[in-house]
Design a protein around this motif. Sequence first.
Motif, PDB file in Angstrom:
ATOM      1  N   THR A 103      -1.094   3.247 -30.451  1.00 12.77           N
ATOM      2  CA  THR A 103      -2.512   2.902 -30.316  1.00 12.77           C
ATOM      3  C   THR A 103      -2.867   2.645 -28.869  1.00 12.77           C
ATOM      4  O   THR A 103      -3.899   3.114 -28.355  1.00 12.77           O
ATOM      5  N   LEU A 104      -2.027   1.906 -28.177  1.00 12.80           N
ATOM      6  CA  LEU A 104      -2.299   1.591 -26.776  1.00 12.80           C
ATOM      7  C   LEU A 104      -2.151   2.823 -25.886  1.00 12.80           C
ATOM      8  O   LEU A 104      -2.849   2.957 -24.880  1.00 12.80           O
ATOM      9  N   ALA A 105      -1.263   3.730 -26.259  1.00 17.36           N
ATOM     10  CA  ALA A 105      -1.141   4.980 -25.510  1.00 17.36           C
ATOM     11  C   ALA A 105      -2.393   5.822 -25.692  1.00 17.36           C
ATOM     12  O   ALA A 105      -2.918   6.408 -24.728  1.00 17.36           O
ATOM     13  N   ALA A 106      -2.905   5.873 -26.930  1.00 16.28           N
ATOM     14  CA  ALA A 106      -4.093   6.667 -27.208  1.00 16.28           C
ATOM     15  C   ALA A 106      -5.310   6.138 -26.459  1.00 16.28           C
ATOM     16  O   ALA A 106      -6.214   6.909 -26.086  1.00 16.28           O
ATOM     17  N   THR A 107      -5.336   4.835 -26.218  1.00 18.59           N
ATOM     18  CA  THR A 107      -6.473   4.230 -25.512  1.00 18.59           C
ATOM     19  C   THR A 107      -6.190   4.051 -24.023  1.00 18.59           C
ATOM     20  O   THR A 107      -6.918   3.345 -23.332  1.00 18.59           O
ATOM     21  N   ARG A 108      -5.099   4.666 -23.565  1.00 14.00           N
ATOM     22  CA  ARG A 108      -4.745   4.698 -22.137  1.00 14.00           C
ATOM     23  C   ARG A 108      -4.484   3.320 -21.553  1.00 14.00           C
ATOM     24  O   ARG A 108      -4.782   3.053 -20.391  1.00 14.00           O
ATOM     25  N   ARG A 109      -3.891   2.464 -22.384  1.00 11.80           N
ATOM     26  CA  ARG A 109      -3.517   1.144 -21.909  1.00 11.80           C
ATOM     27  C   ARG A 109      -2.086   1.104 -21.383  1.00 11.80           C
ATOM     28  O   ARG A 109      -1.627   0.077 -20.914  1.00 11.80           O
ATOM     29  N   LEU A 110      -1.372   2.204 -21.493  1.00  5.97           N
ATOM     30  CA  LEU A 110      -0.027   2.291 -20.944  1.00  5.97           C
ATOM     31  C   LEU A 110       0.228   3.716 -20.460  1.00  5.97           C
ATOM     32  O   LEU A 110      -0.503   4.644 -20.804  1.00  5.97           O
TER      33      LEU A 110
END
Length: 402
Positions: free
Chosen positions: A368-375
């Motif tokens: 989820t965080l990868a999809a939202t560019r948080r990592l």
Amino acid sequence: MTDHDIRVLDDSQYRAAHTLFRSTLHHPPTNDDAWKFIRESYEPGRALGAFAEDELIGTVQAFPSRMAVPGGAVVPHAAVSRVGVRSDWTRRGVLSALQRAQLRSFVESGDVVATLRATESLIYGRFGYGVASRYRTVRVDRSRAVPRTRIAGRVRLVDLEAGERIARSLYEEVAPRRVGTIGRWPAWWSMNLHRPTPEDNPRIAVRSSAGQDDGFLVYKVKPGAHDVSEKKPTTLEVVDLWARTPEAWADLWLFALGVDLVAEVVAFGRPVDEPVEWLLGDRRACKSFGEEDETWLRLVDVPAALGARTYRDGVPVLIGVRDTYLPDNTGTYRVSADGVSRVSDAPEVVLDVDTLASTYLGDVSFSTLAATRRLDVVEPDAPARADALFAVSETPWCGTYF
């Protein structure tokens, strides 16, 4: 060069610090009766103040506690509260200086994690705090709330002194079984159960079965108008509810839903997965409102925090961590079902410490965080591998406001 300095507060400065904190929330100073309760919550060495020419301009404190993490371990935890900077000193580095000093003090005292409840959501990410659990508000219309079952055990009302004793004992036993719960310090109980005016004190119901207490409910009733046309319903507020077993949990909710002359039952800060509606014949009598962030988590000691929790079976992943405020945490960590080790290998996924905190208890996935560019994803399959390792069977929840 700063024009302020940070100091540890002493007993003579606590009330001024509390008054400053309340002023940042636009509240007046606490009166003398209330201060008798609040004073107990200040512990030596745990409150800091920012000073400019010996004038207090900011403050922050923390309560000593512990936190339950995935796998059943409990780690040293600092509960951060009463953060405030005087309005004529905001945006001048005061809060940053307080945060730096406080984080260093956590390292020195051996705290593995810290948490807080954020009044504003855009402040604390830059200090390494990430949202790690959520809660919801439940509102039940009693005119439609016909339970599908009856109370199976015994639920009795007890006086405040006995109720506090039972509640504290049960909480210490039951709470650590759920990921995200924290230990409650003595002053938490006195501040939340004992009010300056007796009529404000809550009521306590205890559930028992086979002669053994196995759950408690703390609640308040706010009288309204019995004439429904006045639209001032009498409301029962569930303040605190913990149970050793699902049977005890159900009985305590059924008791709350069965109190006479109550038009609605409201519970704030409850788990997002608590199945209250399934107790009712008409599920629509139970409404869920305002799912919000609950725990803002800071991993103070990343190696210790990662090493304290357990992981599910899966292919190992190399996680790169960035931490500006506590640079000793910066590095690459190999996470596997067998544990965690710090390595010199190149990371497969890279994230800031606040983002890692959001994943730590299992409330949000790496994907989820990868999809939202948080990592930053280096190896395309790394987020999925991390998801498998960090997965938990129950949604994290704290259930303690401070």
